[in-house]
Design a protein around this motif. Structure first.
Motif, PDB file in Angstrom:
ATOM      1  N   LYS A 155      -8.912  10.053   2.024  1.00 61.35           N
ATOM      2  CA  LYS A 155      -8.049   9.074   2.692  1.00 61.35           C
ATOM      3  C   LYS A 155      -7.016   9.785   3.561  1.00 61.35           C
ATOM      4  O   LYS A 155      -6.789   9.405   4.700  1.00 61.35           O
ATOM      5  N   ARG A 156      -6.387  10.824   3.016  1.00 61.91           N
ATOM      6  CA  ARG A 156      -5.333  11.501   3.774  1.00 61.91           C
ATOM      7  C   ARG A 156      -5.875  12.181   5.028  1.00 61.91           C
ATOM      8  O   ARG A 156      -5.244  12.139   6.086  1.00 61.91           O
ATOM      9  N   GLU A 164       0.868  -1.183   0.000  1.00 64.70           N
ATOM     10  CA  GLU A 164       0.000   0.000   0.000  1.00 64.70           C
ATOM     11  C   GLU A 164       0.900   1.226   0.000  1.00 64.70           C
ATOM     12  O   GLU A 164       1.684   1.424   0.932  1.00 64.70           O
ATOM     13  N   GLY A 204      -4.990   1.804  -2.953  1.00 61.92           N
ATOM     14  CA  GLY A 204      -6.208   1.535  -2.190  1.00 61.92           C
ATOM     15  C   GLY A 204      -6.007   0.403  -1.207  1.00 61.92           C
ATOM     16  O   GLY A 204      -4.904  -0.125  -1.040  1.00 61.92           O
ATOM     17  N   LYS A 205      -7.076   0.006  -0.578  1.00 59.28           N
ATOM     18  CA  LYS A 205      -7.029  -1.148   0.326  1.00 59.28           C
ATOM     19  C   LYS A 205      -7.090  -2.435  -0.499  1.00 59.28           C
ATOM     20  O   LYS A 205      -6.421  -3.407  -0.196  1.00 59.28           O
ATOM     21  N   LEU A 218      -3.630  10.025  -4.001  1.00 61.98           N
ATOM     22  CA  LEU A 218      -4.126   9.955  -2.613  1.00 61.98           C
ATOM     23  C   LEU A 218      -5.333  10.880  -2.466  1.00 61.98           C
ATOM     24  O   LEU A 218      -5.186  12.099  -2.405  1.00 61.98           O
ATOM     25  N   ARG A 252      -8.606  11.656   6.854  1.00 62.16           N
ATOM     26  CA  ARG A 252      -9.498  10.960   7.785  1.00 62.16           C
ATOM     27  C   ARG A 252      -8.838  10.731   9.150  1.00 62.16           C
ATOM     28  O   ARG A 252      -7.663  10.392   9.236  1.00 62.16           O
ATOM     29  N   HIS A 272       1.760   5.389  -2.071  1.00 57.79           N
ATOM     30  CA  HIS A 272       1.309   6.488  -2.929  1.00 57.79           C
ATOM     31  C   HIS A 272       2.488   7.149  -3.619  1.00 57.79           C
ATOM     32  O   HIS A 272       3.637   7.022  -3.179  1.00 57.79           O
TER      33      HIS A 272
END
Ligand code: C5J
Length: 221
Positions: free
Chosen positions: A85-86, A72, A131-132, A81, A88, A74
């Motif tokens: 996501k960044r 995982e 992503g996940k 990104l 949260r 970036h």
């Protein structure tokens, strides 16, 4: 074809069409100072599975079967990104920030690397994923298709996030998925247990689960 002792029932392995996929065994999730710890997690649980992941990888290599690794991470300019996501939550370090092992979850930084004991060798595929799930915004699907892989054995981190997400993506794409129980971990033991239960519920609705020993015995038979 060979049956692997699994839950909720035997997994029939097609040895010419099976690969191991090792999800995100990265320093950032396993070592103090990384992303996992910045989110408030106790990372000490994670390194305990390294010996089981290692013997699974070595078993696949010995059997001449493909091993695929994911990370995982970036781009340095953070163009992959999403702010959602960044931004949260309230981690002590956000993705892209400078941490003790370099910039958090950025490709090429030392903290983003796979743990040295589990590092890819030779021409093993490494998928860098933003992503996940490992299918999202990567060429994993094309790589598997080209190699005729239809079955995936899963190991790695974390059971209920990137492992389960990728298993669900794979299951929807028609792959048969088997999770190696001792070779996956979560920061939360109850989440690992729940993910395993969810995966194999309702007649293997997402996939199967099996012990590392049973998988190794079958692929090396
Ligand atoms: C997380 C992962 N937990 N590899 N990533 O953020 O599971």
């Amino acid at each position: 074809m060979i049956d692997i002792n699994a839950e909720p029932f035997a997994f029939t392995a097609k040895i010419d069409h099976i690969a191991l996929i090792v999800i995100d065994m990265q320093r950032d999730f396993a070592e103090p100072g990384g992303f996992g710890e910045s989110l408030g997690n106790d990372v000490s649980r994670i390194t305990k599975i390294v010996p089981d992941v290692k013997r699974l990888i070595e078993g696949f290599r010995k059997a001449g079967l493909p091993v695929i690794h994911t990370m995982e991470c970036h781009r340095p300019d953070l163009s992959d990104l999403p702010p959602a996501k960044r931004d949260r939550g309230n981690p002590s370090l956000r993705i892209g920030d400078d941490g003790p092992m370099g910039r958090i979850l950025i490709a090429g930084e030392s903290g983003t690397a796979i743990l040295p004991e589990l590092a890819p060798i030779n021409d093993e595929v490494v998928i860098e994923k933003p992503g996940k799930g490992a299918f999202y915004a990567t060429d994993l699907g094309e790589i598997l298709q080209k190699r005729g892989i239809t079955q995936l054995v899963f190991a790695g981190l974390t059971t209920e996030v990137c492992v389960q997400t990728t298993m669900r993506e794979a299951n929807d794409r028609g792959y048969e998925c088997l999770l190696a129980e001792e070779a996956t971990e979560s920061y939360f033991p109850e989440f690992k247990a729940a993910a395993i239960a969810m995966i194999r519920a309702q007649g293997a609705i997402v996939g199967w689960t099996a012990h590392v020993d049973d998988i190794l015995e079958a692929i090396n038979a």
